[in-house]
Motif scaffolding. Structure first.
Motif, PDB file in Angstrom:
ATOM      1  N   SER A 244     -41.601 -31.923 -28.103  1.00 26.08           N
ATOM      2  CA  SER A 244     -41.586 -32.792 -28.688  1.00 26.08           C
ATOM      3  C   SER A 244     -40.253 -32.689 -27.005  1.00 26.08           C
ATOM      4  O   SER A 244     -40.613 -34.308 -26.971  1.00 26.08           O
ATOM      5  N   GLN A 245     -39.285 -32.619 -26.962  1.00 30.23           N
ATOM      6  CA  GLN A 245     -38.351 -32.516 -26.089  1.00 30.23           C
ATOM      7  C   GLN A 245     -39.293 -32.597 -24.774  1.00 30.23           C
ATOM      8  O   GLN A 245     -39.110 -33.540 -23.799  1.00 30.23           O
ATOM      9  N   LEU A 246     -39.883 -31.319 -24.399  1.00 32.11           N
ATOM     10  CA  LEU A 246     -40.543 -31.389 -22.902  1.00 32.11           C
ATOM     11  C   LEU A 246     -41.735 -32.653 -22.905  1.00 32.11           C
ATOM     12  O   LEU A 246     -42.300 -32.926 -21.852  1.00 32.11           O
ATOM     13  N   SER A 247     -42.379 -33.055 -23.991  1.00 32.71           N
ATOM     14  CA  SER A 247     -43.374 -34.117 -23.316  1.00 32.71           C
ATOM     15  C   SER A 247     -42.939 -35.588 -23.741  1.00 32.71           C
ATOM     16  O   SER A 247     -43.503 -36.597 -23.084  1.00 32.71           O
ATOM     17  N   ALA A 248     -41.361 -36.007 -24.091  1.00 31.66           N
ATOM     18  CA  ALA A 248     -40.772 -36.956 -24.210  1.00 31.66           C
ATOM     19  C   ALA A 248     -40.343 -37.090 -22.929  1.00 31.66           C
ATOM     20  O   ALA A 248     -39.159 -37.124 -21.904  1.00 31.66           O
ATOM     21  N   VAL A 249     -41.373 -36.921 -21.537  1.00 31.22           N
ATOM     22  CA  VAL A 249     -40.625 -37.006 -20.076  1.00 31.22           C
ATOM     23  C   VAL A 249     -41.808 -38.211 -19.319  1.00 31.22           C
ATOM     24  O   VAL A 249     -43.246 -38.750 -19.997  1.00 31.22           O
ATOM     25  N   VAL A 254     -39.267 -32.580 -16.256  1.00 32.42           N
ATOM     26  CA  VAL A 254     -38.702 -32.466 -17.516  1.00 32.42           C
ATOM     27  C   VAL A 254     -37.106 -32.745 -17.179  1.00 32.42           C
ATOM     28  O   VAL A 254     -36.239 -32.218 -16.674  1.00 32.42           O
ATOM     29  N   LYS A 255     -37.201 -33.400 -18.239  1.00 36.76           N
ATOM     30  CA  LYS A 255     -34.930 -33.526 -18.443  1.00 36.76           C
ATOM     31  C   LYS A 255     -34.749 -32.226 -19.488  1.00 36.76           C
ATOM     32  O   LYS A 255     -34.887 -31.371 -19.882  1.00 36.76           O
ATOM     33  N   ARG A 256     -33.099 -31.907 -18.770  1.00 39.72           N
ATOM     34  CA  ARG A 256     -32.631 -30.746 -19.671  1.00 39.72           C
ATOM     35  C   ARG A 256     -32.804 -31.628 -21.590  1.00 39.72           C
ATOM     36  O   ARG A 256     -33.143 -32.704 -22.169  1.00 39.72           O
ATOM     37  N   PHE A 257     -31.926 -30.278 -22.163  1.00 42.68           N
ATOM     38  CA  PHE A 257     -32.344 -30.620 -23.879  1.00 42.68           C
ATOM     39  C   PHE A 257     -31.450 -31.253 -24.059  1.00 42.68           C
ATOM     40  O   PHE A 257     -29.890 -31.220 -24.208  1.00 42.68           O
ATOM     41  N   LYS A 258     -31.551 -32.316 -24.912  1.00 44.05           N
ATOM     42  CA  LYS A 258     -31.257 -33.401 -25.729  1.00 44.05           C
ATOM     43  C   LYS A 258     -30.857 -33.056 -27.128  1.00 44.05           C
ATOM     44  O   LYS A 258     -31.969 -32.426 -27.863  1.00 44.05           O
ATOM     45  N   PHE A 259     -29.661 -33.087 -27.173  1.00 46.79           N
ATOM     46  CA  PHE A 259     -29.315 -32.223 -28.587  1.00 46.79           C
ATOM     47  C   PHE A 259     -28.895 -33.450 -30.112  1.00 46.79           C
ATOM     48  O   PHE A 259     -29.094 -33.002 -31.136  1.00 46.79           O
ATOM     49  N   LYS A 260     -29.190 -33.945 -29.623  1.00 51.03           N
ATOM     50  CA  LYS A 260     -29.405 -35.500 -30.766  1.00 51.03           C
ATOM     51  C   LYS A 260     -30.750 -35.537 -32.116  1.00 51.03           C
ATOM     52  O   LYS A 260     -32.789 -35.197 -30.687  1.00 51.03           O
ATOM     53  N   GLY A 261     -30.434 -35.989 -32.905  1.00 50.70           N
ATOM     54  CA  GLY A 261     -31.965 -35.940 -33.511  1.00 50.70           C
ATOM     55  C   GLY A 261     -32.562 -34.788 -33.963  1.00 50.70           C
ATOM     56  O   GLY A 261     -33.541 -35.023 -34.505  1.00 50.70           O
ATOM     57  N   ILE A 262     -32.062 -33.580 -33.402  1.00 50.47           N
ATOM     58  CA  ILE A 262     -33.168 -32.537 -34.024  1.00 50.47           C
ATOM     59  C   ILE A 262     -32.662 -32.359 -35.406  1.00 50.47           C
ATOM     60  O   ILE A 262     -33.275 -31.126 -35.784  1.00 50.47           O
ATOM     61  N   HIS A 263     -31.641 -32.357 -35.852  1.00 51.48           N
ATOM     62  CA  HIS A 263     -31.610 -31.401 -37.205  1.00 51.48           C
ATOM     63  C   HIS A 263     -30.256 -32.425 -37.804  1.00 51.48           C
ATOM     64  O   HIS A 263     -28.567 -32.470 -37.527  1.00 51.48           O
ATOM     65  N   GLU A 264     -30.132 -32.539 -38.817  1.00 47.15           N
ATOM     66  CA  GLU A 264     -29.281 -33.429 -40.064  1.00 47.15           C
ATOM     67  C   GLU A 264     -27.901 -33.827 -39.491  1.00 47.15           C
ATOM     68  O   GLU A 264     -27.529 -31.920 -39.569  1.00 47.15           O
ATOM     69  N   ARG A 265     -27.197 -34.336 -39.081  1.00 45.77           N
ATOM     70  CA  ARG A 265     -25.513 -33.792 -39.004  1.00 45.77           C
ATOM     71  C   ARG A 265     -25.349 -32.438 -37.514  1.00 45.77           C
ATOM     72  O   ARG A 265     -23.963 -32.636 -38.099  1.00 45.77           O
ATOM     73  N   LYS A 266     -26.220 -32.443 -36.903  1.00 48.33           N
ATOM     74  CA  LYS A 266     -25.812 -31.472 -35.984  1.00 48.33           C
ATOM     75  C   LYS A 266     -26.430 -32.037 -34.391  1.00 48.33           C
ATOM     76  O   LYS A 266     -27.628 -32.667 -34.617  1.00 48.33           O
ATOM     77  N   SER A 267     -25.158 -32.643 -33.592  1.00 51.01           N
ATOM     78  CA  SER A 267     -25.515 -33.520 -32.229  1.00 51.01           C
ATOM     79  C   SER A 267     -25.019 -32.962 -31.125  1.00 51.01           C
ATOM     80  O   SER A 267     -25.406 -33.554 -30.096  1.00 51.01           O
ATOM     81  N   ARG A 268     -24.865 -31.751 -31.211  1.00 49.43           N
ATOM     82  CA  ARG A 268     -24.028 -31.507 -30.274  1.00 49.43           C
ATOM     83  C   ARG A 268     -24.380 -29.637 -30.147  1.00 49.43           C
ATOM     84  O   ARG A 268     -25.059 -29.259 -31.136  1.00 49.43           O
ATOM     85  N   TYR A 269     -24.573 -29.362 -28.671  1.00 51.62           N
ATOM     86  CA  TYR A 269     -24.822 -28.033 -28.143  1.00 51.62           C
ATOM     87  C   TYR A 269     -24.201 -26.503 -28.998  1.00 51.62           C
ATOM     88  O   TYR A 269     -24.841 -25.782 -29.965  1.00 51.62           O
ATOM     89  N   GLY A 270     -23.095 -26.863 -29.159  1.00 50.26           N
ATOM     90  CA  GLY A 270     -21.855 -25.983 -30.347  1.00 50.26           C
ATOM     91  C   GLY A 270     -23.169 -25.540 -31.453  1.00 50.26           C
ATOM     92  O   GLY A 270     -22.735 -24.692 -31.701  1.00 50.26           O
ATOM     93  N   GLU A 271     -23.681 -27.023 -31.919  1.00 46.87           N
ATOM     94  CA  GLU A 271     -23.552 -26.660 -32.988  1.00 46.87           C
ATOM     95  C   GLU A 271     -24.969 -26.181 -33.722  1.00 46.87           C
ATOM     96  O   GLU A 271     -25.950 -26.039 -34.476  1.00 46.87           O
ATOM     97  N   LEU A 272     -26.134 -26.765 -32.180  1.00 49.90           N
ATOM     98  CA  LEU A 272     -27.387 -25.452 -32.039  1.00 49.90           C
ATOM     99  C   LEU A 272     -27.137 -24.326 -31.676  1.00 49.90           C
ATOM    100  O   LEU A 272     -28.392 -23.972 -31.628  1.00 49.90           O
ATOM    101  N   GLU A 273     -26.335 -23.865 -30.664  1.00 47.31           N
ATOM    102  CA  GLU A 273     -26.326 -22.851 -30.369  1.00 47.31           C
ATOM    103  C   GLU A 273     -26.360 -21.835 -30.563  1.00 47.31           C
ATOM    104  O   GLU A 273     -27.510 -20.732 -30.170  1.00 47.31           O
TER     105      GLU A 273
END
Length: 440
Positions: A244-249, A254-273
């Motif tokens: 969905s990140q790739l198709s939202a173009v 393709v833009k860099r990976f957006k980290f918001k809205g992927i997982h509840e209460r996690k919106s920063r790279y460090g939380e998804l790393e």
């Protein structure tokens, strides 16, 4: 089914002394077939141990790790003899047996004359690894070249390998490229596409879709089995979000990976790393790092870990996860969405050993890929999926960075062989963009 990696494995076989082979790669990319059927056919016999299928075989490695003791134990447990000078020992899914992984060190040091090969789909997750004691290779999904070889269409393969640049070859090769967009390079999917020669196109489409659905389900089950300390839900959320990140173009880049809205209460790279790293180690995602300013060699020195694009490791699975039908792929033809073409190029570059890749951008322009030649010069690679090849971003890059050469990968036939500076190359020849076009 031919695999390009086989040539390196055959060279390994010819040496008088060798380290054990270790073939890494995502699950179901054909590691066992490569080692047992293709490489194994060059030996008198292959003795295969599958630690996932037969966990009791771990008993052979519970005591001494001296090669002679291990071979004796394996012969006792399997009831089969092993001749070190003519036979191949294959340790499949070796990650399931940590002691077997450790044993590779002793095979390298004490028995370099033996033919030992191992494979696994969770090699990157191992806590300990015999660094410097194995010859490691990563087996990826079939490249477009390997896909063509699987077709057994000799004239088309000859045109591709000869880089034929005419209208007839372009029509046929681009048609095969859009087939590859749908099918991807997973061996079972490719086999389902080409093997049933008498099946209708609808039956082949359905067969490929079933294979892809099973593969995705299998990977999702693996998240829970191998996640360890990493949150399984987080891994699945990131994996499912890549398409969905790739198709939202909007502008085909393709833009860099957006980290918001992927997982509840996690919106920063460090939380998804941790999840991103896990997926990369299991070879399920490919990374591309955007670089700004004046790019210089080595590109890795200018990357920022939290500024990353994520691509799926197989374009066919990307289409399946997005629900794009074969008819849509073929109907859109030359105007097919740019993010699929970009994922394809990312895969082809990775197949040539360029992993991770790098891109370039400023406030108003973005170049999908930048690579360095053997002299350390940076070459921009613009990706245009259709016939329209005007590239404002490339003009901007040329103005700001003054490259000695540019490459534009497009849905067109491409520039003549006499062009050496601003090359226009058909997307299906991406492999040659690295092998040959950089040297023109």
């Amino acid at each position: 089914m031919q695999r390009s990696l086989l040539n390196k494995l055959l060279e390994w076989k010819t040496r008088s002394e060798r380290k054990p082979l270790l073939i890494d790669g995502a699950r179901q990319t054909g590691k066992t077939y490569l080692l047992q059927s293709l490489l194994g056919s060059k030996f008198n016999r292959t003795l295969r141990i599958d630690f996932l299928e037969s966990p009791e075989m771990a008993d052979a490695f519970s005591g001494s790790l001296t090669p002679t003791d291990l071979i004796s134990n394996i012969e006792l447990l399997t009831g089969e003899e092993f001749e070190p000078t003519t036979d191949l020992l294959l340790l499949d899914e070796i990650g399931e047996c940590p002691r077997a992984v450790t044993s590779l060190k002793y095979f390298a040091e004490k028995a370099p004359h033996m033919y030992i090969a191992a494979s696994g789909s969770n090699i990157g997750l191992l806590d300990s690894f015999p660094v410097g004691k194995v010859e490691q290779h990563n087996l990826r999904p079939l490249s477009f070249h390997e896909f063509l070889l699987a077709s057994n269409e000799a004239p088309l393969i000859k045109a591709f390998e000869g880089q034929v640049n005419n209208a007839a070859a372009h029509t046929k090769l681009f048609d095969k490229l859009t087939d590859y967009y749908f099918t991807g390079g997973m061996p079972e999917a490719v086999n389902s596409w080409f093997a049933p020669a008498n099946d209708s196109i609808l039956e082949r489409i359905a067969a490929v879709s079933r294979v892809q659905a099973d593969l995705i389900s299998g990977y999702q089950r693996d998240f829970g089995k191998y996640s360890g300390k990493v949150d399984t839900g987080l891994i699945e959320a990131v994996f499912n979000n890549v398409p969905s990140q790739l198709s939202a173009v909007i502008d085909e880049s393709v833009k860099r990976f957006k980290f918001k809205g992927i997982h509840e209460r996690k919106s920063r790279y460090g939380e998804l790393e941790s999840a991103i790293t896990w997926l990369e180690k299991c070879r399920l995602v490919l990374k591309n790092f955007p670089i700004d300013g004046m790019p210089k060699s080595p590109l890795a020195a200018y990357k920022k870990d939290n500024m990353v694009k994520l691509f799926l490791f197989d374009v066919g699975l990307l289409n399946h996860m997005l629900g794009i039908s074969y008819k849509e792929v073929k109907q859109q033809g030359f105007d097919y969405k740019g993010y699929v073409a970009e994922n394809f190029v990312q895969q082809e570059l990775a197949a040539q050993g360029i992993d991770p890749t790098y891109s370039w951008g400023d406030a108003r322009a973005e170049i999908e890929f930048i690579i360095t030649d053997d002299q350390g010069r940076v070459v921009p690679i613009e990706v245009k999926s259709g016939k329209r090849t005007r590239a404002k971003s490339l003009v901007s890059y040329i103005t700001k960075c003054q490259p000695h050469k540019t490459i534009k990968l497009t849905g067109t036939q491409g520039s003549p062989a006499t062009e050496t500076k601003n090359l226009v190359v058909p997307l299906y020849f991406t492999e040659f963009a690295v092998k040959e076009y950089l040297k023109r």
